[in-house]
Design a protein around this motif. Structure first.
Motif, PDB file in Angstrom:
ATOM      1  N   THR A  35      31.341  42.663  35.701  1.00 17.87           N
ATOM      2  CA  THR A  35      32.079  42.753  36.958  1.00 17.87           C
ATOM      3  C   THR A  35      33.559  43.026  36.722  1.00 17.87           C
ATOM      4  N   VAL A  36      34.170  42.268  35.819  1.00 23.91           N
ATOM      5  CA  VAL A  36      35.602  42.475  35.587  1.00 23.91           C
ATOM      6  C   VAL A  36      35.873  43.819  34.919  1.00 23.91           C
ATOM      7  N   GLY A  37      34.938  44.295  34.136  1.00 21.41           N
ATOM      8  CA  GLY A  37      35.088  45.635  33.558  1.00 21.41           C
ATOM      9  C   GLY A  37      35.147  46.692  34.643  1.00 21.41           C
ATOM     10  N   GLN A  38      34.310  46.537  35.653  1.00 17.91           N
ATOM     11  CA  GLN A  38      34.324  47.474  36.780  1.00 17.91           C
ATOM     12  C   GLN A  38      35.624  47.351  37.565  1.00 17.91           C
ATOM     13  N   GLU A  39      36.080  46.110  37.755  1.00 21.34           N
ATOM     14  CA  GLU A  39      37.326  45.894  38.496  1.00 21.34           C
ATOM     15  C   GLU A  39      38.521  46.494  37.758  1.00 21.34           C
ATOM     16  N   LEU A  40      38.507  46.406  36.441  1.00 24.09           N
ATOM     17  CA  LEU A  40      39.575  46.993  35.649  1.00 24.09           C
ATOM     18  C   LEU A  40      39.517  48.522  35.732  1.00 24.09           C
ATOM     19  N   ALA A  41      38.315  49.084  35.560  1.00 25.72           N
ATOM     20  CA  ALA A  41      38.158  50.539  35.590  1.00 25.72           C
ATOM     21  C   ALA A  41      38.496  51.120  36.960  1.00 25.72           C
ATOM     22  N   ALA A  42      38.216  50.373  38.027  1.00 26.59           N
ATOM     23  CA  ALA A  42      38.484  50.838  39.387  1.00 26.59           C
ATOM     24  C   ALA A  42      39.912  50.531  39.828  1.00 26.59           C
ATOM     25  N   ASP A  43      40.689  49.940  38.939  1.00 28.32           N
ATOM     26  CA  ASP A  43      42.080  49.588  39.218  1.00 28.32           C
ATOM     27  C   ASP A  43      42.204  48.585  40.370  1.00 28.32           C
ATOM     28  N   ILE A  44      41.186  47.731  40.511  1.00 29.42           N
ATOM     29  CA  ILE A  44      41.217  46.665  41.516  1.00 29.42           C
ATOM     30  C   ILE A  44      42.046  45.500  40.988  1.00 29.42           C
ATOM     31  N   LEU A  45      41.860  45.184  39.709  1.00 31.18           N
ATOM     32  CA  LEU A  45      42.626  44.136  39.043  1.00 31.18           C
ATOM     33  C   LEU A  45      43.273  44.707  37.787  1.00 31.18           C
ATOM     34  N   GLY A  46      44.442  44.196  37.464  1.00 28.88           N
ATOM     35  CA  GLY A  46      45.123  44.624  36.245  1.00 28.88           C
ATOM     36  C   GLY A  46      44.743  43.745  35.072  1.00 28.88           C
ATOM     37  N   PRO A  47      45.195  44.080  33.880  1.00 31.77           N
ATOM     38  CA  PRO A  47      44.848  43.311  32.682  1.00 31.77           C
ATOM     39  C   PRO A  47      45.188  41.822  32.778  1.00 31.77           C
ATOM     40  N   GLN A  48      46.350  41.473  33.337  1.00 29.65           N
ATOM     41  CA  GLN A  48      46.734  40.069  33.458  1.00 29.65           C
ATOM     42  C   GLN A  48      45.770  39.328  34.381  1.00 29.65           C
ATOM     43  N   ASP A  49      45.426  39.966  35.525  1.00 31.41           N
ATOM     44  CA  ASP A  49      44.487  39.350  36.466  1.00 31.41           C
ATOM     45  C   ASP A  49      43.101  39.192  35.838  1.00 31.41           C
ATOM     46  N   ILE A  50      42.689  40.203  35.098  1.00 34.14           N
ATOM     47  CA  ILE A  50      41.389  40.167  34.422  1.00 34.14           C
ATOM     48  C   ILE A  50      41.364  39.003  33.424  1.00 34.14           C
ATOM     49  N   SER A  51      42.415  38.876  32.642  1.00 35.31           N
ATOM     50  CA  SER A  51      42.490  37.806  31.655  1.00 35.31           C
ATOM     51  C   SER A  51      42.393  36.436  32.322  1.00 35.31           C
ATOM     52  N   GLN A  52      43.110  36.245  33.413  1.00 42.94           N
ATOM     53  CA  GLN A  52      43.063  34.968  34.125  1.00 42.94           C
ATOM     54  C   GLN A  52      41.673  34.709  34.702  1.00 42.94           C
ATOM     55  N   LYS A  53      41.065  35.749  35.274  1.00 41.21           N
ATOM     56  CA  LYS A  53      39.722  35.596  35.846  1.00 41.21           C
ATOM     57  C   LYS A  53      38.711  35.251  34.761  1.00 41.21           C
ATOM     58  N   LEU A  54      38.787  35.923  33.633  1.00 35.55           N
ATOM     59  CA  LEU A  54      37.870  35.627  32.532  1.00 35.55           C
ATOM     60  C   LEU A  54      38.036  34.185  32.057  1.00 35.55           C
ATOM     61  N   GLY A  55      39.271  33.724  31.970  1.00 36.55           N
ATOM     62  CA  GLY A  55      39.524  32.344  31.551  1.00 36.55           C
ATOM     63  C   GLY A  55      38.921  31.338  32.519  1.00 36.55           C
ATOM     64  N   ARG A  56      39.128  31.563  33.826  1.00 41.51           N
ATOM     65  CA  ARG A  56      38.564  30.653  34.842  1.00 41.51           C
ATOM     66  C   ARG A  56      37.043  30.640  34.792  1.00 41.51           C
ATOM     67  N   GLU A  57      36.453  31.817  34.718  1.00 44.93           N
ATOM     68  CA  GLU A  57      34.993  31.909  34.720  1.00 44.93           C
ATOM     69  C   GLU A  57      34.395  31.317  33.453  1.00 44.93           C
ATOM     70  N   TYR A  58      35.047  31.531  32.312  1.00 41.24           N
ATOM     71  CA  TYR A  58      34.567  30.950  31.065  1.00 41.24           C
ATOM     72  C   TYR A  58      34.525  29.428  31.180  1.00 41.24           C
TER      73      TYR A  58
END
Length: 139
Positions: free
Chosen positions: A100-123
């Motif tokens: 999901t976050v890979g798609q969000e990054l590729a679609a420019d929905i979330l940036g790298p910082q947002d992706i990193s934070q989301k991955l941390g929360r979900e982990y």
């Protein structure tokens, strides 16, 4: 083809994971029915149909599926399979989050910082969920 070896003397490996797997929880209230379903799916005709529908070799030695890579799988049948890193290091459910976050990054929905934070929360959430479920299963 298998992943080439990078160190002298090493052998190439397949990097893989379970694709389509059926299992039954040992303490399931429907264990008898689950085992019957697994036995049904393990019949050669059903296992062949499932393998061909997923374009993957059957896990059963008595089933030969007509799939695109059949010759390659046969050619490399003696190459060791190593599980994807997520099976060893990530909590259950994290693979879907990565997709999901890979798609969000590729679609420019979330940036790298947002992706990193989301991955941390979900982990953390999934790790806690796994630990809680493990404790409940051991009671």
């Amino acid at each position: 083809i298998p992943t080439p070896a990078i160190h002298p003397g090493d052998n190439p490996i397949w990097i893989g994971g379970e694709r389509y797997t059926l299992a039954a929880w040992k303490d399931s209230p429907q264990l008898k029915e689950a085992k019957e379903f697994i036995a049904f799916m393990a019949r050669p005709a059903n296992a062949k149909q499932m393998a061909e529908a997923t374009s993957l070799p059957s896990g059963l030695t008595n089933v030969k599926a007509d799939i695109f890579y059949a010759n390659d799988y046969e050619h490399y049948q003696d190459v060791k399979v190593e599980p994807y890193f997520d099976r060893l290091y990530l909590p259950n459910g994290m693979w879907d989050v990565l997709g999901t976050v890979g798609q969000e990054l590729a679609a420019d929905i979330l940036g790298p910082q947002d992706i990193s934070q989301k991955l941390g929360r979900e982990y953390k959430r999934l790790r806690e969920q796994s630990e809680t479920q493990g404790a409940e299963n051991n009671e």
